[in-house]
Scaffold this motif. Structure first.
Motif, PDB file in Angstrom:
ATOM      1  N   TYR A 108      50.495  48.979  50.700  1.00 12.45           N
ATOM      2  CA  TYR A 108      49.846  49.426  49.224  1.00 12.45           C
ATOM      3  C   TYR A 108      49.916  48.274  48.288  1.00 12.45           C
ATOM      4  N   GLU A 109      49.719  46.913  48.843  1.00 14.25           N
ATOM      5  CA  GLU A 109      49.669  45.784  48.086  1.00 14.25           C
ATOM      6  C   GLU A 109      48.263  45.213  48.087  1.00 14.25           C
ATOM      7  N   ALA A 110      47.955  44.552  46.912  1.00 13.70           N
ATOM      8  CA  ALA A 110      46.647  43.755  46.563  1.00 13.70           C
ATOM      9  C   ALA A 110      46.777  42.420  46.211  1.00 13.70           C
ATOM     10  N   LEU A 111      46.258  41.578  46.844  1.00 10.91           N
ATOM     11  CA  LEU A 111      46.292  40.064  46.510  1.00 10.91           C
ATOM     12  C   LEU A 111      44.851  39.635  45.938  1.00 10.91           C
ATOM     13  N   TRP A 112      44.847  38.756  45.087  1.00  9.72           N
ATOM     14  CA  TRP A 112      43.818  38.070  44.327  1.00  9.72           C
ATOM     15  C   TRP A 112      44.000  36.771  44.546  1.00  9.72           C
ATOM     16  N   LYS A 113      43.217  36.022  45.214  1.00  5.93           N
ATOM     17  CA  LYS A 113      43.416  34.401  45.328  1.00  5.93           C
ATOM     18  C   LYS A 113      44.869  34.277  45.998  1.00  5.93           C
ATOM     19  N   GLY A 114      45.357  35.270  46.837  1.00 10.52           N
ATOM     20  CA  GLY A 114      46.462  34.918  47.264  1.00 10.52           C
ATOM     21  C   GLY A 114      47.721  35.416  46.647  1.00 10.52           C
ATOM     22  N   LYS A 115      47.656  35.819  45.150  1.00 13.36           N
ATOM     23  CA  LYS A 115      48.580  36.135  44.231  1.00 13.36           C
ATOM     24  C   LYS A 115      48.703  37.811  44.446  1.00 13.36           C
ATOM     25  N   LEU A 116      49.953  38.248  44.521  1.00 14.14           N
ATOM     26  CA  LEU A 116      50.368  39.758  44.541  1.00 14.14           C
ATOM     27  C   LEU A 116      50.082  40.268  43.221  1.00 14.14           C
ATOM     28  N   LEU A 117      49.275  41.183  43.183  1.00 10.71           N
ATOM     29  CA  LEU A 117      49.023  42.073  41.879  1.00 10.71           C
ATOM     30  C   LEU A 117      50.039  43.202  41.692  1.00 10.71           C
ATOM     31  N   PRO A 118      50.470  43.355  40.538  1.00  9.87           N
ATOM     32  CA  PRO A 118      51.669  44.367  40.384  1.00  9.87           C
ATOM     33  C   PRO A 118      51.011  45.875  40.053  1.00  9.87           C
ATOM     34  N   LEU A 119      50.396  46.262  41.117  1.00  8.56           N
ATOM     35  CA  LEU A 119      49.508  47.678  40.985  1.00  8.56           C
ATOM     36  C   LEU A 119      50.399  48.755  41.336  1.00  8.56           C
ATOM     37  N   SER A 162      41.275  60.217  32.495  1.00  8.29           N
ATOM     38  CA  SER A 162      42.082  59.153  32.447  1.00  8.29           C
ATOM     39  C   SER A 162      41.931  57.987  33.233  1.00  8.29           C
ATOM     40  N   VAL A 163      40.904  58.235  33.926  1.00 10.98           N
ATOM     41  CA  VAL A 163      40.481  56.891  34.871  1.00 10.98           C
ATOM     42  C   VAL A 163      40.062  55.739  33.984  1.00 10.98           C
ATOM     43  N   ASP A 164      39.696  56.035  32.794  1.00  8.52           N
ATOM     44  CA  ASP A 164      39.322  54.791  31.854  1.00  8.52           C
ATOM     45  C   ASP A 164      40.443  53.990  31.442  1.00  8.52           C
ATOM     46  N   SER A 165      41.894  54.724  31.499  1.00  7.66           N
ATOM     47  CA  SER A 165      42.966  53.864  31.167  1.00  7.66           C
ATOM     48  C   SER A 165      43.479  53.178  32.448  1.00  7.66           C
ATOM     49  N   HIS A 166      43.209  53.627  33.540  1.00  4.58           N
ATOM     50  CA  HIS A 166      43.669  52.993  34.928  1.00  4.58           C
ATOM     51  C   HIS A 166      42.826  51.864  35.080  1.00  4.58           C
ATOM     52  N   ILE A 167      41.344  52.021  34.851  1.00 10.55           N
ATOM     53  CA  ILE A 167      40.704  50.680  34.856  1.00 10.55           C
ATOM     54  C   ILE A 167      40.844  49.958  33.774  1.00 10.55           C
ATOM     55  N   LYS A 168      41.260  50.176  32.712  1.00 13.08           N
ATOM     56  CA  LYS A 168      41.693  49.163  31.565  1.00 13.08           C
ATOM     57  C   LYS A 168      42.804  48.280  32.257  1.00 13.08           C
ATOM     58  N   ARG A 169      43.907  48.918  33.001  1.00 13.80           N
ATOM     59  CA  ARG A 169      44.932  48.421  33.159  1.00 13.80           C
ATOM     60  C   ARG A 169      44.744  47.594  34.399  1.00 13.80           C
ATOM     61  N   LEU A 170      43.672  47.892  35.540  1.00 11.23           N
ATOM     62  CA  LEU A 170      43.402  47.229  36.389  1.00 11.23           C
ATOM     63  C   LEU A 170      42.789  45.647  36.210  1.00 11.23           C
ATOM     64  N   ARG A 171      42.149  45.997  35.075  1.00  9.83           N
ATOM     65  CA  ARG A 171      41.197  44.644  34.891  1.00  9.83           C
ATOM     66  C   ARG A 171      42.172  43.815  33.973  1.00  9.83           C
ATOM     67  N   ARG A 172      43.223  44.290  33.365  1.00 10.26           N
ATOM     68  CA  ARG A 172      44.135  43.298  32.549  1.00 10.26           C
ATOM     69  C   ARG A 172      45.224  42.860  33.779  1.00 10.26           C
ATOM     70  N   ALA A 226      45.719  37.343  36.530  1.00 14.20           N
ATOM     71  CA  ALA A 226      46.018  36.330  37.738  1.00 14.20           C
ATOM     72  C   ALA A 226      44.650  35.323  37.771  1.00 14.20           C
ATOM     73  N   ASP A 227      43.595  35.685  37.153  1.00 20.23           N
ATOM     74  CA  ASP A 227      42.564  35.024  36.954  1.00 20.23           C
ATOM     75  C   ASP A 227      41.655  35.525  36.008  1.00 20.23           C
ATOM     76  N   SER A 228      41.883  34.607  34.749  1.00 21.76           N
ATOM     77  CA  SER A 228      41.071  35.071  33.394  1.00 21.76           C
ATOM     78  C   SER A 228      39.553  35.074  33.594  1.00 21.76           C
ATOM     79  N   SER A 229      38.814  34.522  34.762  1.00 24.45           N
ATOM     80  CA  SER A 229      37.371  34.622  34.635  1.00 24.45           C
ATOM     81  C   SER A 229      37.233  35.822  35.744  1.00 24.45           C
TER      82      SER A 229
END
Length: 229
Positions: free
Chosen positions: A144-155, A194-204, A209-212
């Motif tokens: 249950y781990e996600a990496l963006w450009k090799g960086k672990l995301l705290p999901l 409540s999915v909107d809150s989850h999406i907001k947190r995911l984006r943040r 890890a990548d501002s772009s």
């Protein structure tokens, strides 16, 4: 072994969670109201807290606010009744990490606890071979781990499941109901609002890890989709 605080005014829930968590090897601290839990937190914080929302002498939301004023990283998992949808959304907004609706599966709760505790463990430098790749995003279902450009995301587990559902079919619009079913497959009481809150947190979290990052698109009136790479 982790020190886990269970904060709930229902003795039956405290006893059930204590048994299940101790069976997993954890130390369990029990509190019957938010005020006692706050005093316990001030004396010695636990590694993770499981909070009921509706409690006497300080509810779970106020307890969450106070904890976040002192500690921004302590994992907080809310428990709520099925008719407390607004409170669950507010709990996520003020700093809760995840939630489960009563009645809940003990197996599902233990899985979510494991994922939340993993966030505070040392970062892994490798991933398993069985992963889903979508551009710069790698999703490892075995951990249950996600990496963006090799960086672990705290999901949290809910955020991971939503992200995986989106990435599994890039370019395809997923409705809020579909995403909530992916996040809470064993919970028929969760509202898709409540999915909107989850999406907001995911984006943040990915943007940290990548501002772009602009990979999650809102399709107004329909839902969300992951942009094809």
């Amino acid at each position: 072994m982790a020190r886990i605080a269970v904060v709930d005014d229902e003795a039956g829930i405290r006893e059930t969670l204590t048994y299940a968590l101790k069976k997993e090897g954890h130390q369990v601290l029990c509190f019957r109201n938010g005020e006692d839990a706050w005093n316990g937190f001030c004396e010695k914080p636990a590694d993770l807290m499981i909070l009921d929302i509706m409690m006497p002498r300080m509810d779970g939301l106020e307890l969450c606010r106070r904890i976040r004023s002192r500690n921004e990283s302590l994992p907080l998992l809310f428990l709520s009744s099925r008719d407390e949808e607004f409170d669950r959304i507010l709990g996520l907004e003020i700093g809760g990490d995840d939630y489960l609706c009563k009645p809940f599966s003990i197996r599902e709760l233990i899985t979510r606890v494991k994922v939340l505790l993993r966030r505070t463990s040392p970062v892994r430098t490798t991933v398993s071979e069985d992963i889903l790749r979508q551009g710069e995003l790698h999703l490892d279902d075995s951990r249950y781990e996600a990496l963006w450009k090799g960086k672990l995301l705290p999901l949290t587990i809910s955020e991971y499941r939503i992200l995986r559902d989106l990435c599994h079919m890039p370019g395809v619009v997923r409705s809020r109901e579909q995403l909530m079913q992916a996040a809470f497959p064993q919970d028929s009481y969760v509202s898709d609002r409540s999915v909107d809150s989850h999406i907001k947190r995911l984006r943040r979290k990915i943007s940290a890890a990548d501002s772009s990052f602009e990979g999650i698109e809102t399709v107004y009136g329909l839902g969300y989709r992951f942009r094809e790479s």
